[in-house]
Motif scaffolding. Structure first.
Motif, PDB file in Angstrom:
ATOM      1  N   GLU A 494       0.902  -1.272   0.046  1.00 28.62           N
ATOM      2  CA  GLU A 494       0.059  -0.170  -0.050  1.00 28.62           C
ATOM      3  C   GLU A 494       0.675   1.238   0.042  1.00 28.62           C
ATOM      4  OE1 GLU A 494      -3.279   0.334   0.128  1.00 28.62           O
ATOM      5  OE2 GLU A 494      -4.106  -1.617  -0.017  1.00 28.62           O
ATOM      6  N   ALA A 495       2.002   1.168   1.115  1.00 25.81           N
ATOM      7  CA  ALA A 495       2.629   2.297   0.842  1.00 25.81           C
ATOM      8  C   ALA A 495       3.461   2.593  -0.307  1.00 25.81           C
ATOM      9  CB  ALA A 495       3.493   2.430   2.079  1.00 25.81           C
ATOM     10  N   ALA A 496       3.982   1.773  -1.000  1.00 23.94           N
ATOM     11  CA  ALA A 496       4.551   1.688  -2.275  1.00 23.94           C
ATOM     12  C   ALA A 496       3.723   2.102  -3.482  1.00 23.94           C
ATOM     13  CB  ALA A 496       5.021   0.178  -2.746  1.00 23.94           C
ATOM     14  N   LEU A 497       2.506   1.745  -3.592  1.00 23.65           N
ATOM     15  CA  LEU A 497       1.572   2.157  -4.430  1.00 23.65           C
ATOM     16  C   LEU A 497       1.338   3.688  -4.231  1.00 23.65           C
ATOM     17  CD1 LEU A 497      -0.893  -0.614  -4.545  1.00 23.65           C
ATOM     18  CD2 LEU A 497       0.868  -0.378  -6.000  1.00 23.65           C
ATOM     19  N   LYS A 498       1.177   4.035  -2.976  1.00 20.55           N
ATOM     20  CA  LYS A 498       0.876   5.596  -2.735  1.00 20.55           C
ATOM     21  C   LYS A 498       2.066   6.382  -2.897  1.00 20.55           C
ATOM     22  CE  LYS A 498      -1.694   6.721   0.906  1.00 20.55           C
ATOM     23  NZ  LYS A 498      -2.106   6.740   2.188  1.00 20.55           N
ATOM     24  N   LEU A 499       3.128   5.793  -2.582  1.00 26.25           N
ATOM     25  CA  LEU A 499       4.291   6.707  -2.904  1.00 26.25           C
ATOM     26  C   LEU A 499       4.629   6.754  -4.474  1.00 26.25           C
ATOM     27  CD1 LEU A 499       7.140   7.691  -2.038  1.00 26.25           C
ATOM     28  CD2 LEU A 499       8.061   5.389  -2.135  1.00 26.25           C
ATOM     29  N   ALA A 500       4.421   5.817  -5.315  1.00 25.79           N
ATOM     30  CA  ALA A 500       4.336   5.900  -6.808  1.00 25.79           C
ATOM     31  C   ALA A 500       3.380   6.741  -7.364  1.00 25.79           C
ATOM     32  CB  ALA A 500       4.269   4.568  -7.209  1.00 25.79           C
ATOM     33  N   LEU A 501       2.151   6.865  -6.886  1.00 25.79           N
ATOM     34  CA  LEU A 501       1.154   7.683  -7.384  1.00 25.79           C
ATOM     35  C   LEU A 501       1.475   9.198  -6.956  1.00 25.79           C
ATOM     36  CD1 LEU A 501      -1.951   5.656  -6.955  1.00 25.79           C
ATOM     37  CD2 LEU A 501      -1.005   6.155  -9.173  1.00 25.79           C
ATOM     38  N   ALA A 502       1.920   9.328  -5.701  1.00 22.82           N
ATOM     39  CA  ALA A 502       2.110  10.659  -5.259  1.00 22.82           C
ATOM     40  C   ALA A 502       3.412  11.260  -6.006  1.00 22.82           C
ATOM     41  CB  ALA A 502       2.569  10.800  -3.894  1.00 22.82           C
ATOM     42  N   ALA A 503       4.459  10.240  -6.424  1.00 19.88           N
ATOM     43  CA  ALA A 503       5.573  10.798  -7.252  1.00 19.88           C
ATOM     44  C   ALA A 503       5.583  11.088  -8.786  1.00 19.88           C
ATOM     45  CB  ALA A 503       6.707   9.919  -6.640  1.00 19.88           C
ATOM     46  N   SER A 504       4.337  10.700  -9.169  1.00 23.17           N
ATOM     47  CA  SER A 504       4.058  10.459 -10.648  1.00 23.17           C
ATOM     48  C   SER A 504       2.973  11.422 -11.088  1.00 23.17           C
ATOM     49  CB  SER A 504       4.073   9.080 -11.215  1.00 23.17           C
ATOM     50  OG  SER A 504       3.812   9.099 -12.680  1.00 23.17           O
ATOM     51  N   ASP A 505       2.979  11.803 -12.216  1.00 22.45           N
ATOM     52  CA  ASP A 505       1.855  12.656 -12.655  1.00 22.45           C
ATOM     53  C   ASP A 505       1.029  11.723 -13.651  1.00 22.45           C
ATOM     54  OD1 ASP A 505       3.289  12.460 -14.774  1.00 22.45           O
ATOM     55  OD2 ASP A 505       3.591  14.607 -15.233  1.00 22.45           O
ATOM     56  N   LYS A 506       1.236  10.130 -13.694  1.00 23.61           N
ATOM     57  CA  LYS A 506       0.465   9.429 -14.436  1.00 23.61           C
ATOM     58  C   LYS A 506      -0.320   8.688 -13.686  1.00 23.61           C
ATOM     59  CE  LYS A 506       4.569   9.169 -17.269  1.00 23.61           C
ATOM     60  NZ  LYS A 506       5.944   8.097 -17.955  1.00 23.61           N
ATOM     61  N   PRO A 507      -1.474   8.212 -14.324  1.00 25.44           N
ATOM     62  CA  PRO A 507      -2.534   7.512 -13.442  1.00 25.44           C
ATOM     63  C   PRO A 507      -2.502   6.096 -13.296  1.00 25.44           C
ATOM     64  CG  PRO A 507      -3.221   8.039 -15.665  1.00 25.44           C
ATOM     65  CD  PRO A 507      -2.025   8.401 -15.706  1.00 25.44           C
ATOM     66  N   THR A 508      -1.862   5.210 -14.014  1.00 26.54           N
ATOM     67  CA  THR A 508      -2.117   3.991 -14.136  1.00 26.54           C
ATOM     68  C   THR A 508      -1.035   3.070 -13.663  1.00 26.54           C
ATOM     69  OG1 THR A 508      -2.867   4.289 -16.322  1.00 26.54           O
ATOM     70  CG2 THR A 508      -2.355   2.150 -15.735  1.00 26.54           C
ATOM     71  N   ILE A 657       6.935  20.417   3.049  1.00 27.42           N
ATOM     72  CA  ILE A 657       6.257  20.450   4.483  1.00 27.42           C
ATOM     73  C   ILE A 657       4.710  20.189   4.217  1.00 27.42           C
ATOM     74  CG2 ILE A 657       5.493  23.067   4.152  1.00 27.42           C
ATOM     75  CD1 ILE A 657       6.891  21.120   7.224  1.00 27.42           C
ATOM     76  N   ASP A 658       4.118  20.486   3.129  1.00 32.09           N
ATOM     77  CA  ASP A 658       2.567  20.080   2.982  1.00 32.09           C
ATOM     78  C   ASP A 658       2.654  18.455   2.849  1.00 32.09           C
ATOM     79  OD1 ASP A 658       1.962  22.834   2.927  1.00 32.09           O
ATOM     80  OD2 ASP A 658       2.504  23.056   0.956  1.00 32.09           O
ATOM     81  N   ARG A 659       3.584  17.875   2.427  1.00 31.53           N
ATOM     82  CA  ARG A 659       2.935  16.507   1.893  1.00 31.53           C
ATOM     83  C   ARG A 659       3.894  15.451   2.673  1.00 31.53           C
ATOM     84  NH1 ARG A 659       2.780  16.396  -4.588  1.00 31.53           N
ATOM     85  NH2 ARG A 659       1.874  14.414  -4.024  1.00 31.53           N
ATOM     86  N   PHE A 660       4.808  15.937   3.664  1.00 29.72           N
ATOM     87  CA  PHE A 660       5.893  14.903   4.416  1.00 29.72           C
ATOM     88  C   PHE A 660       4.966  13.762   5.164  1.00 29.72           C
ATOM     89  CE2 PHE A 660       5.206  17.791   7.782  1.00 29.72           C
ATOM     90  CZ  PHE A 660       5.189  17.174   8.881  1.00 29.72           C
ATOM     91  N   ALA A 661       3.879  14.017   5.506  1.00 31.28           N
ATOM     92  CA  ALA A 661       3.192  12.971   6.497  1.00 31.28           C
ATOM     93  C   ALA A 661       1.806  12.666   5.892  1.00 31.28           C
ATOM     94  CB  ALA A 661       2.961  13.880   7.890  1.00 31.28           C
ATOM     95  N   LEU A 662       1.655  12.681   4.600  1.00 30.84           N
ATOM     96  CA  LEU A 662       0.788  12.113   3.870  1.00 30.84           C
ATOM     97  C   LEU A 662       0.548  10.625   4.046  1.00 30.84           C
ATOM     98  CD1 LEU A 662       0.542  14.010   0.354  1.00 30.84           C
ATOM     99  CD2 LEU A 662      -0.820  14.400   2.289  1.00 30.84           C
ATOM    100  N   HIS A 663       1.560   9.975   4.167  1.00 31.46           N
ATOM    101  CA  HIS A 663       1.374   8.390   4.587  1.00 31.46           C
ATOM    102  C   HIS A 663       1.955   8.203   5.902  1.00 31.46           C
ATOM    103  CE1 HIS A 663       0.275   4.279   3.676  1.00 31.46           C
ATOM    104  NE2 HIS A 663       1.455   4.040   4.038  1.00 31.46           N
ATOM    105  N   THR A 664       1.251   7.679   6.964  1.00 27.40           N
ATOM    106  CA  THR A 664       1.863   7.235   7.932  1.00 27.40           C
ATOM    107  C   THR A 664       1.117   6.210   8.919  1.00 27.40           C
ATOM    108  OG1 THR A 664       0.256   8.697   9.430  1.00 27.40           O
ATOM    109  CG2 THR A 664       2.218   9.684   8.466  1.00 27.40           C
ATOM    110  N   SER A 665       1.746   5.556   9.692  1.00 27.18           N
ATOM    111  CA  SER A 665       1.274   4.447  10.446  1.00 27.18           C
ATOM    112  C   SER A 665       1.505   4.406  11.923  1.00 27.18           C
ATOM    113  CB  SER A 665       1.901   3.055   9.814  1.00 27.18           C
ATOM    114  OG  SER A 665       1.724   1.998  10.448  1.00 27.18           O
ATOM    115  N   THR A 666       0.389   4.285  12.582  1.00 26.43           N
ATOM    116  CA  THR A 666       0.518   4.488  14.177  1.00 26.43           C
ATOM    117  C   THR A 666       1.645   3.325  14.585  1.00 26.43           C
ATOM    118  OG1 THR A 666      -1.936   5.021  14.323  1.00 26.43           O
ATOM    119  CG2 THR A 666      -0.828   4.211  16.255  1.00 26.43           C
ATOM    120  N   PHE A 667       1.439   2.243  14.208  1.00 23.94           N
ATOM    121  CA  PHE A 667       2.151   1.263  14.847  1.00 23.94           C
ATOM    122  C   PHE A 667       3.415   1.016  13.849  1.00 23.94           C
ATOM    123  CE2 PHE A 667      -1.914   0.011  16.770  1.00 23.94           C
ATOM    124  CZ  PHE A 667      -1.567   0.071  18.029  1.00 23.94           C
TER     125      PHE A 667
END
Length: 839
Positions: A494-508, A657-667
């Motif tokens: 999940e973290a990898a997919l979100k990272l890739a989508l956030a780093a790219s301007d492509k949708p697929t 500063i706006d995006r550094f905490a977009l993906h986090t995990s409590t544990f």
């Protein structure tokens, strides 16, 4: 000796079954011998089964005819005199077919004053079979008391149907044991003295009479029911923990009880034939041996004894005769065990669930340290089935793997019964370092003794997590410098997919068919197996599938210019340990770089030495943009996952500063998990587990390939290091159709013509069902191998998630050559046992 038996359907559904049997039988006879008006005349009885030879456990033999009176009890009640005539007619007709004794089933034994008038008016002996029905219900009740740990003298039992023959006999059997009895009758205005007169005076003090069940529902939890009307018990009103031995036909408990898991209804009055009893030549072992109604079984047993006598007739069933027929039945191999509920065996665990309602012991699971092993095992399986997954609990029972492990060390597990097992599953790749590696355990204990804070993320830099991130960046393929820690493999994806989508301007997002990346919604969207996905669709949009190992397909899709990331496994683990062509990973790297697509490499199963390198991609000396790890990262002690990426990718995704905490995990990123992971990495490196995987894996594959050359049903052995698969083949395609054709071609009826006359939709459904059944039977072959390995050789194996014909071989990486040889030898012996169809 030959017997006859007149049964009747006890429900509307069974009446429909009799209709089908009647129609099919007449139709097949017509096809075989031509049209005959006599064949389509009204019948008094419907032929059902003819037993050409029954051989009992002690060698006695008999023959028999079973026919149906095609009426339910309700229909019979509407015309009792007419039905009495039909029963007499039926008995005499069976005599003409050679019967020397006729049994009357269920309601057919009640009409005619409990069989007395039938006996007087027929030319041969008849029996109601009520004595064996009573005996079976009696034993069912005693077994239930024993399973519930209730002494008979402490039991309070409601007996329904008093003073009918079965209920009266049960009361006479139970009273001498000290049971307190509530006799439920429909005596109307009969005086208590009249009703009590059926019982010896010495037992009157143990008995209470009830004209209905109202007073019993909340005061009694043990019932035995044998009325002639059926449907008298409302299951919604039964107290929790109630056990009903329902010996009535039709059944006394109304439908709906099966929805409650806090009561149990026993199919009372039934017996089952032992393995030593032979019902004649029955293909596939389909002899009708289980759950035989006591009335039919009594008739069989009397015939086996050569006793053409009215053994059970009238209201009075003497207790000594009830016990006598029970002893005779046992000698011939007919026993009222195992008990059944809804036609399926009732195991001890089911009673264990109900003990608490009867003042039983508290669950052993609350006292793990001091519990008896057998009791603890039963309680754990009960809790698992009740509170976690009842279907998986049934799967364990079906495949004889009802184990509870209590100790693990290295490659070995020990269950509560004290049996040791060599573990070739190893947590599906979670235990590269084996069970409870002492160095990892010591590292965790040291961490705990130091009282380090575990969860300080986002308040300060976590000590151990930060050091683990540095360690992983140093071990990983070049360029993977940023680490996000989570709790599992699917979270890492999940973290990898979100990272890739956030780093790219492509949708697929692009993924491979037959791939497996986890079962959370995002990971499932890039998992290439329909059976995992269908229940949750629609999944994430713009996720597309291409074939695994197909570079031209990847190139063609990347040319579209809209792919943000391509996720792939170096070896498809759950897909069946499928290896791509040589050079595949290098070509993927080149294409992703050429077309500006981020490459996500899933090393969750392949990483940390499993294939013989620290990471599988190192066999081709390539680096992905993002890599995910989990499973064995902490030695299997603490849940952990990791998503590694290049700093360039991370910067594009979260580098402000706006995006550094977009993906986090409590544990995620907890210090305890990180401490365990660093200790596990020490073991992987210092013990050279990757090197051992190469050496022992090669030895294991060589031995397995030798077995494959000997046994046709081993289709292929493949893998790398200690990530190995054995694919089996046991093709039974078109076997069912051939069986049906072979059997029907030997019958005089025109089966093929009948099939052609069916509507196309019916034929299509039948053909689809045959194909599905054949596929399932082929899959079950591998489960039998798995069961034999565990039951007979103490070795644990399992299938892969996407392919039930592939056995995964993923033992801990510290597997020795001797342990590998033990597996090879055991599998060889299992294959020899299953080699029936080899030349």
């Amino acid at each position: 000796m030959k017997f006859g038996f007149i049964a009747h359907p006890t429900s509307k559904e069974l009446l429909h079954q009799v209709k089908l049997v009647d129609m099919a039988g007449r139709t097949l006879e017509e096809q075989a011998y031509g049209y005959d008006p006599e064949r389509w005349r009204r019948r008094n009885l419907v032929p059902f089964i003819e037993f050409s030879r029954i051989v009992s456990a002690c060698g006695a033999q008999c023959q028999g005819i079973l026919q149906y009176m095609p009426l339910t009890a309700e229909q019979m009640l509407n015309q009792p005199r007419r039905i009495a005539e039909r029963v007499v007619e039926g008995v005499n007709a069976l005599k003409q077919q050679g019967a020397e004794l006729v049994g009357l089933g269920g309601f057919t034994s009640i009409v005619g004053n409990r069989g007395l008038q039938t006996l007087e008016r027929t030319q041969i002996p008849v029996t109601t079979g009520n004595s064996l029905t009573t005996y079976a219900a009696y034993v069912n009740l005693l077994d239930s008391l024993e399973a519930l740990e209730i002494p008979p003298e402490r039991a309070e039992i409601a007996v329904l149907g008093y003073p009918g023959s079965i209920a009266l006999a049960l009361a006479c059997l139970l009273a001498p044991l000290g049971c307190r009895l509530r006799l439920v009758h429909r005596g109307g205005k009969q005086q208590a003295e009249t009703l009590l007169a059926y019982l010896p005076a010495e037992f009157h003090g143990q008995v209470r009479l009830h004209a209905g069940l109202e007073d019993c529902y909340q005061q009694v939890r043990l019932f035995v029911a044998a009325t002639s009307s059926g449907g008298v018990i409302d299951p919604r009103r039964l107290a929790p923990g109630s056990v009903v031995v329902d010996a009535a036909l039709p059944k006394d408990v109304q439908p709906g009880w099966e929805k409650r898991d806090d009561i149990l209804v026993i199919d009372g009055g039934l017996v089952s034939a032992s393995e030593a009893v032979d019902f004649g030549a029955m293909a596939l072992g389909l002899g009708p041996k289980r759950n035989i109604n006591g009335c039919l079984a009594e008739t069989m047993i009397l015939a086996l004894e050569g006793r053409a006598e009215p053994f059970s007739i009238g209201r009075e069933l003497p207790a000594d005769k009830v016990l006598e027929i029970g002893r005779i039945a046992a000698r011939h191999g007919f026993l009222p065990r195992p008990m059944a509920s809804r036609g399926e065996p009732v195991n001890e665990a089911r009673f264990h669930e109900l003990r608490r309602f009867h003042g039983g012991k508290p669950p052993a699971v609350n006292h793990v340290q001091d519990a008896d092993a057998l009791e603890l095992r039963a309680e754990v399986l009960r809790c698992f089935g009740l509170h976690i997954n009842p279907i998986l609990r049934e799967f364990y029972e079906f495949n004889h793997v009802e184990r509870v492990f209590s100790h693990g060390q290295g490659c070995w597990l020990t269950d509560l019964d004290g049996r040791r097992y060599l573990d070739f599953v190893a947590g599906y790749g979670c235990l590269n370092t084996g069970h409870n590696h002492p160095d990892i355990t010591a590292g965790v204990q040291h961490y705990l003794n130091q009282q380090h804070p575990t969860f300080v993320q986002y308040l300060s830099a976590p000590l151990h997590a930060s050091l683990l991130a540095k360690r992983l960046a140093g071990l990983a393929p070049a360029g993977l410098e940023r680490v996000f820690l989570s709790n599992s493999g699917t979270e890492a994806v999940e973290a990898a997919l979100k990272l890739a989508l956030a780093a790219s301007d492509k949708p697929t997002l692009l993924y491979c068919s037959n791939g497996y990346h986890g079962k959370t919604l995002g990971a499932l969207s890039v998992t290439g197996r329909a059976k995992h996905r269908e229940a949750f669709e629609p999944l994430l949009p713009r996720c597309e599938e291409i074939p695994f190992g197909d570079i031209p397909a990847l190139r063609a899709r990347l040319r579209g210019g809209d792919v943000a990331a391509f996720i792939v496994e170096p070896i498809q683990g759950e897909g069946g340990v499928i290896l791509p062509p040589a050079g595949y990973l290098s070509a993927v790297r080149e294409l992703c770089s050429e077309y500006g697509c981020l490459w996500i490499l899933d090393e969750i199963q392949t990483g940390l030495g499993r294939t013989g390198k620290m990471f599988a991609c190192q066999w081709e000396d390539v680096s992905p943009d993002i890599m995910v790890l989990s499973k064995s990262l902490s030695g299997g002690l603490v849940p952990i996952g990791a998503t590694l990426s290049s700093k360039e990718v991370w910067q594009r995704a979260y580098g402000n500063i706006d995006r550094f905490a977009l993906h986090t995990s409590t544990f995620g990123g907890g210090n305890l998990a990180a401490a365990a992971a660093m200790a596990a990495l020490d073991v992987v490196e210092q013990a050279d587990l990757a090197g051992n995987a190469v050496q022992v894996g090669a030895h294991l594959r060589q031995g397995l390939e030798e077995l494959a050359r000997k046994h046709y049903f081993i289709k292929e052995v493949r893998g790398q290091g200690l990530m190995i698969a054995i694919e089996f083949q046991n093709d039974v395609a078109d076997g069912i159709e051939a069986f049906v054709h072979d059997m029907t071609s030997r019958m005089p009826a025109k089966a093929a013509a009948t099939y052609r006359m069916m509507p196309g939709k019916a034929r299509a459904h039948l053909e689809a069902a045959m194909r599905e059944l054949e596929s399932t039977l082929a899959d079950m072959f591998v489960l039998r191998i798995m069961t034999k390995l565990s039951q007979e050789h103490g070795i644990l194996t399992f299938v892969t998630a996407n392919n039930s014909r592939v056995m995964r071989i993923q033992p801990p990486l510290l597997l020795s050559l001797a342990e590998a040889d033990r597996f090879i030898q055991a599998l060889g012996e299992v294959c020899e046992d299953l080699s029936t169809f080899e030349s």
